[in-house]
Scaffold this motif. Structure first.
Motif, PDB file in Angstrom:
ATOM      1  N   ASN A  95       6.636  36.647 -15.013  1.00  0.00           N
ATOM      2  CA  ASN A  95       7.763  35.900 -15.571  1.00  0.00           C
ATOM      3  C   ASN A  95       7.639  34.414 -15.262  1.00  0.00           C
ATOM      4  OD1 ASN A  95       9.099  38.004 -16.807  1.00  0.00           O
ATOM      5  ND2 ASN A  95      10.144  38.610 -14.931  1.00  0.00           N
ATOM      6  N   GLY A  96       7.233  34.118 -14.044  1.00  0.00           N
ATOM      7  CA  GLY A  96       7.049  32.723 -13.653  1.00  0.00           C
ATOM      8  C   GLY A  96       5.985  32.055 -14.502  1.00  0.00           C
ATOM      9  N   ARG A 151       5.768  28.110 -21.032  1.00  0.00           N
ATOM     10  CA  ARG A 151       6.691  27.605 -22.049  1.00  0.00           C
ATOM     11  C   ARG A 151       7.148  26.186 -21.742  1.00  0.00           C
ATOM     12  NH1 ARG A 151      10.303  32.984 -23.029  1.00  0.00           N
ATOM     13  NH2 ARG A 151       8.767  34.048 -24.316  1.00  0.00           N
ATOM     14  N   VAL A 175      13.679  33.900 -18.829  1.00  0.00           N
ATOM     15  CA  VAL A 175      12.535  34.494 -18.137  1.00  0.00           C
ATOM     16  C   VAL A 175      12.630  34.245 -16.639  1.00  0.00           C
ATOM     17  CG1 VAL A 175      10.029  34.580 -18.050  1.00  0.00           C
ATOM     18  CG2 VAL A 175      11.155  34.078 -20.194  1.00  0.00           C
ATOM     19  N   ALA A 222      13.031  36.830 -13.613  1.00  0.00           N
ATOM     20  CA  ALA A 222      12.100  36.872 -12.485  1.00  0.00           C
ATOM     21  C   ALA A 222      12.848  36.941 -11.164  1.00  0.00           C
ATOM     22  CB  ALA A 222      11.198  35.653 -12.520  1.00  0.00           C
ATOM     23  N   LEU A 278       5.853  35.856 -26.305  1.00  0.00           N
ATOM     24  CA  LEU A 278       5.636  36.547 -25.026  1.00  0.00           C
ATOM     25  C   LEU A 278       6.944  37.176 -24.560  1.00  0.00           C
ATOM     26  CD1 LEU A 278       3.444  33.918 -23.159  1.00  0.00           C
ATOM     27  CD2 LEU A 278       2.706  36.150 -23.979  1.00  0.00           C
ATOM     28  N   GLN A 279       6.882  38.452 -24.302  1.00  0.00           N
ATOM     29  CA  GLN A 279       8.086  39.159 -23.841  1.00  0.00           C
ATOM     30  C   GLN A 279       7.718  39.949 -22.600  1.00  0.00           C
ATOM     31  OE1 GLN A 279       9.606  41.550 -27.008  1.00  0.00           O
ATOM     32  NE2 GLN A 279       9.686  39.836 -28.426  1.00  0.00           N
ATOM     33  N   ALA A 280       8.243  39.517 -21.494  1.00  0.00           N
ATOM     34  CA  ALA A 280       7.954  40.233 -20.246  1.00  0.00           C
ATOM     35  C   ALA A 280       9.077  41.214 -19.980  1.00  0.00           C
ATOM     36  CB  ALA A 280       7.844  39.244 -19.108  1.00  0.00           C
ATOM     37  N   PRO A 336      12.843  29.893 -21.594  1.00  0.00           N
ATOM     38  CA  PRO A 336      12.276  29.927 -20.247  1.00  0.00           C
ATOM     39  C   PRO A 336      13.323  30.278 -19.188  1.00  0.00           C
ATOM     40  CG  PRO A 336      11.532  27.981 -21.426  1.00  0.00           C
ATOM     41  CD  PRO A 336      12.560  28.637 -22.292  1.00  0.00           C
ATOM     42  N   VAL A 366       4.949  32.946 -17.485  1.00  0.00           N
ATOM     43  CA  VAL A 366       5.425  32.805 -18.869  1.00  0.00           C
ATOM     44  C   VAL A 366       6.360  31.606 -18.981  1.00  0.00           C
ATOM     45  CG1 VAL A 366       6.835  33.871 -20.672  1.00  0.00           C
ATOM     46  CG2 VAL A 366       5.133  35.229 -19.462  1.00  0.00           C
ATOM     47  N   ALA A 367       7.276  31.533 -18.025  1.00  0.00           N
ATOM     48  CA  ALA A 367       8.237  30.426 -18.047  1.00  0.00           C
ATOM     49  C   ALA A 367       7.527  29.092 -17.910  1.00  0.00           C
ATOM     50  CB  ALA A 367       9.249  30.592 -16.917  1.00  0.00           C
ATOM     51  N   ARG A 372       6.063  41.292 -11.488  1.00  0.00           N
ATOM     52  CA  ARG A 372       7.006  40.842 -12.519  1.00  0.00           C
ATOM     53  C   ARG A 372       7.372  39.376 -12.300  1.00  0.00           C
ATOM     54  NH1 ARG A 372       9.036  46.081 -13.181  1.00  0.00           N
ATOM     55  NH2 ARG A 372      10.165  46.032 -11.221  1.00  0.00           N
ATOM     56  N   ALA A 373       7.599  39.058 -11.034  1.00  0.00           N
ATOM     57  CA  ALA A 373       7.965  37.680 -10.720  1.00  0.00           C
ATOM     58  C   ALA A 373       6.833  36.736 -11.105  1.00  0.00           C
ATOM     59  CB  ALA A 373       8.277  37.562  -9.226  1.00  0.00           C
TER      60      ALA A 373
END
Lengths: 281, 307, 334
Positions: free
Chosen positions: C272-273, C279, A239, A243, C295-297, A236, C275-276, C268-269
């Motif tokens: 990604n946010g 997780r 990621v 971001a 998951l791969q951004a 995380p 996805v993070a 993207r932000a």
């Protein structure tokens, strides 16, 4: 005052930089290509091909090496980003770029080039072009072979073909920009190889890792902005970090890399034109 | 007539070390020898004359033009450097052709010019062999070929006979004299008076970065003859050569080194003549290299400086 | 240039050229068998659709994932039976592939073009049984169903579910007017095949999976009933493309193309946010964690990409939950 006039059979006085560069290129290409440096280049470039071959062999024997959603195109993307862009291109550019003039000085053959009716800048440019051809002629086929071996694994050649096109352009653009930078480094510093490796493995990694605008002072920042492949995001934290940072747009990448190239070559040409080379006996 | 080379108060420093000290000299057309011991400033002068170095003080002109950062002048200059450095993997023909192309010739003209230059230094037979496989004499001659390939008006030859075998040396001397007769101006450096004397009577004496004298070589010659002359000969049969020279008039001493013979002689002319005869006859096998330490010339220069 | 140098450069160029030619041939020709076939179906999809989707039904039905999904969610079987009863089409047996065009801007409807082996008499019998009438339009036979009114909450629409026999092995399903329009565009050439913007993305995703989807997001977001929050998030997105490869697991890729670099960075932000966050709050179940870790951004410029995999282990979780839901609760105590 008596003017310098060409003798019969000789070209015009003050041969143009480009024409002279092509002649230096012609002279230097074979020498560069058949040097020990190219063996190193071939070893570096051949590594992903070997890895791809090993993968294909293991898969042929139904060894479960591709798990967790990893496909051939993903592996190719990882190799391209992690190995070709971040390692092979800068390292080969360091080895070739810093040696453009240094090799001739070390071998004491620079005298033959500097006592010909050509601008010294053309020696830099011609040898730079020879390096580009030499490096790309080794790395491009390796990238293509790796792609041919990996892309069909749970993927399709057709689907990843446009990305391959971009990848090949990135290889050339990477060599162009890094080569120009290290050509300048090679003409300025007494230990250009050390400085170049420090730049690649020290400064660039640091600049990319730190938040803020420092990354704009690295070549990798602009080159990576062009890479079309997905990158793994294992944690995380990765990621979230991704971001917060942002990839530069294509225009910014092109401008950044173009600037590095032009400034690098201008500095290299200027230094070589004004420098006295005292050869040790 | 515009002098070929004119130097006015030229000085060159390497950091704290002076390479050339306030040299003012003009070189007229014809063959001129630059004679001086090692470290005298010959190479510095050659590098300044060929635009590889820039004078720190004074001005230096070739055919009335500055040479530093004036690449056009190299159409008129051919330079044979002292260093034994080549693109070893290239053949002699490829190398000379490539350098001719750098002079602005097109491919076909460059090939023709290279063939002509190679023929003039008698290297046709080995022209298509890699330079890395050439003997010392061949390497010196291929260097001369690249210097003359563009038919320059001024030839600058830095120690061109260094390391050549006696036959090659005689051939090279004949070549240089022939080029001089064809109207080329030649500046040739050496630390061996005998070599310079065989090419020209017109010399510049250089020592400690200064031109000590210019003019006739014969006066120097008289001084030199008073000092023993040392010659290093690398040959297949040094002991055979030693036997030949044991009773030779003028030989003061003989010393053997691995694959070599070092001879000290008070009569260098007679010695070189006999050595050339032996090389030609092959009586003592091939002679691979011939060099002369400059101890004797150093002694003469010390004398000149004192006087 | 020395001959050996020339030979080396020629060899190098040959390898690169051979690779590029292979890629080009693969890209423009038959290495993607499904895409060649898809071109035939796309000729019936109007150029102005908001979205187009494709599924290699045969491949999906045969996949291990589908088999396990079927056992995990037995209710899916009833849908199949309903389709068979309504249209006479057995989706597991008769259909090879489906291409669907969706209007998506509030207009209900859209059409599906099915490729497969169809028993025309059986379909006709089933349709006629439900009150459909036969019609010839543009040289094609149609079975036009009884119109009925459809109310989406903001307005009502009149639809006539119909079937069109569009040639050898091709069957059109949808509203009668939509099918007539499909026949019209196949004749006039105003089909999706002539829409370069859409075809660019279709070319990109087709061949990368057993199913794919390409949408003009601006038109999709006009869909009534779409939550405002979602509409806002998608405001900067111009195109959306997704593809999935279904076998033992489901591997997929979702690609969004933003209007500009700025919008792409915002998206993207968000991705990604998300996805993070997913997780971070995934819990302890390793099967869910494995799926989230896939998951791969990524992406650069105007592109935002998300790759994912639904592993077989996730189905085990579904199976376990389905079994728990279906099992009788503990006996009530006295």
């Amino acid at each position: 005052m008596e003017q310098a006039t060409p003798r019969p059979g000789a070209g015009p006085a003050g041969t143009g930089v480009l024409a002279a560069s092509m002649r230096v290129f012609d002279l230097s290409l074979g020498r560069m290509l058949w040097s020990r440096r190219t063996i190193f280049t071939a070893l570096v470039a051949g590594l992903p091909v070997v890895v791809a071959l090993v993968l294909r062999t293991l898969l042929a024997f139904e060894v479960p090496v591709m798990q967790g959603g990893v496909t051939g195109p993903v592996v190719f993307g990882l190799m391209f980003w992690g190995f070709v862009v971040r390692f092979a291109i800068p390292v080969l550019a360091v080895f070739y770029g810093t040696a453009l003039i240094a090799d001739e000085v070390e071998d004491r053959t620079i005298t033959y080039l500097f006592t010909r009716p050509i601008p010294r800048a053309s020696v830099v440019l011609g040898k730079y072009l020879a390096y580009l051809v030499c490096a790309t002629s080794v790395l491009l086929p390796a990238v293509v072979l790796t792609w041919l071996l990996l892309a069909p694994i749970d993927g399709a050649l057709a689907a990843s073909f446009p990305d391959l096109g971009v990848d090949l352009v990135i290889v050339v653009v990477g060599f162009v920009a890094y080569g120009a930078l290290f050509a300048a480094v090679g003409t300025i510093f007494d230990r250009p190889l050390l400085f170049g490796l420090l730049f690649v493995f020290g400064w660039e990694n640091l600049a990319l890792a730190l938040p803020g605008q420092l990354r704009r002072a690295s070549v990798a920042h602009y080159l990576q902005g062009l890479v079309p492949h997905a990158m793994p995001a294992d944690t995380p934290l990765d990621v979230l970090q991704r971001a917060m940072t942002g990839a530069p747009g294509v225009l910014e990448c092109a401008l950044g890399l173009g600037l590095v190239t032009v400034v690098g070559l201008l500095i290299a040409a200027r230094v070589v034109s004004n420098r006295e080379y005292v050869l040790e006996h | 007539m515009t002098p070929v080379i004119s130097a006015a108060h030229v000085s060159k420093w390497y950091g704290q070390v002076i390479g050339l000290n306030d040299v003012s000299v003009t070189v007229q057309p014809g063959i001129t020898g630059l004679l001086g011991p090692n470290g005298a400033g010959k190479s510095t002068f050659m590098k300044l004359v060929t635009g590889q170095l820039q004078p720190d003080k004074g001005s230096l002109r070739i055919f009335g033009e500055p040479v530093w950062r004036n690449p056009g002048i190299y159409h008129r200059i051919g330079f044979c450097p002292e260093q034994d450095a080549f693109y070893e993997r290239m053949t002699g023909r490829e190398w000379v052709t490539a350098l001719a192309r750098l002079g602005g010739m097109d491919e076909r003209r460059a090939r023709d010019a290279a063939a002509e230059a190679i023929a003039r230094v008698d290297l046709e037979e080995v022209a298509d062999r890699r330079i890395g496989g050439y003997s010392k004499g061949m390497r010196q001659r291929i260097k001369l070929a690249q210097a003359i390939v563009h038919d320059p008006e001024l030839l600058i030859l830095d120690e061109p006979l260094s390391g050549m075998d006696p036959l090659g040396r005689r051939r090279a001397i004949r070549m240089i004299r022939e080029w001089g007769r064809q109207g080329r101006s030649i500046l040739v450096s050496s630390h061996i008076l005998h070599e310079i004397e065989s090419m020209t009577a017109n010399v510049l004496l250089i020592s400690s970065g200064r031109i000590l004298a210019e003019g006739d070589v014969h006066r120097i010659r008289d001084l030199i003859d008073e000092h023993p002359h040392t010659v290093y000969i690398r040959a297949a049969d040094p002991r055979g050569l030693g036997r030949e020279f044991l009773a030779h008039p003028g030989v003061i001493s003989l010393r053997f080194e691995p694959n070599a013979l070092v001879v000290e002689t008070a009569a260098p002319d007679a010695f070189y003549e006999r050595l050339t005869e032996l090389a030609a006859s092959g009586a003592c096998g091939p002679i691979e290299e011939l060099t002369s330490p400059d101890d004797n010339l150093q002694a003469v220069f010390k004398y000149l400086v004192r006087s | 240039m020395a001959p050996n140098t020339r030979r080396f450069l020629f060899g190098s160029a040959l390898v690169v050229a051979a690779g590029l030619c292979t890629g080009l041939v693969a890209y423009y020709s038959g290495v993607l068998p499904s895409r060649q076939v898809v071109r035939g179906e796309l000729a019936f999809i109007p150029a102005d659709v908001a979205a187009v989707a494709y599924a290699d039904v045969r491949q999906i039905m045969d996949s291990e994932f589908r088999q396990r999904l079927r056992s995990a969610l037995p209710a899916a079987g009833s849908e199949k039976d309903r389709m068979l009863e309504a249209t006479g089409i057995d989706i597991e047996r008769d259909i090879d592939a489906v291409v669907a065009g969706l209007q998506g801007d509030g207009t209900p409807g859209g059409i599906a073009i099915l490729r497969g082996r169809f028993d025309r008499s059986r379909i006709e019998a089933a349709a006629l049984q439900h009150g459909a009438v036969e019609e010839q339009y543009g040289g094609y036979a149609m079975l036009v169903g009884r119109p009925h009114t459809f109310d989406d909450g903001t307005s009502s629409h009149r639809l006539a579910p119909s079937v069109a026999f569009l040639g050898d092995g091709l069957l059109g399903l949808g509203d009668a007017d939509e099918l007539r329009r499909a026949i019209d565009v196949s004749v006039s050439g105003e089909s999706l095949s002539a829409a370069p913007d859409m075809m660019r993305l279709i070319d990109d995703v087709s061949g990368t999976g057993d199913a794919w989807f390409v949408a003009r997001v601006a038109r999709m977001t006009r869909q009534p009933g779409l939550p405002e929050q979602v509409q806002n998030q998608l405001a900067g997105v111009e195109w959306l493309a997704a593809s999935a490869n279904i076998d033992r697991s489901v591997r997929g890729r979702v690609r969004a193309e933003a209007r500009d670099d700025r919008s792409a960075e915002d998206l993207r932000a968000v991705v990604n946010g998300a996805v993070a966050a997913a997780r971070l709050f995934a819990g302890q179940d390793q099967r869910v964690t494995a799926a989230l870790n896939s998951l791969q951004a990524s992406g650069s410029g105007r592109q935002v990409e998300l790759a994912f995999e639904l592993p077989p282990s996730l189905l085990e979780l579904l199976e376990a939950r389905a079994a728990a839901a279906m099992s009788p609760g503990p006996a009530a105590g006295h």
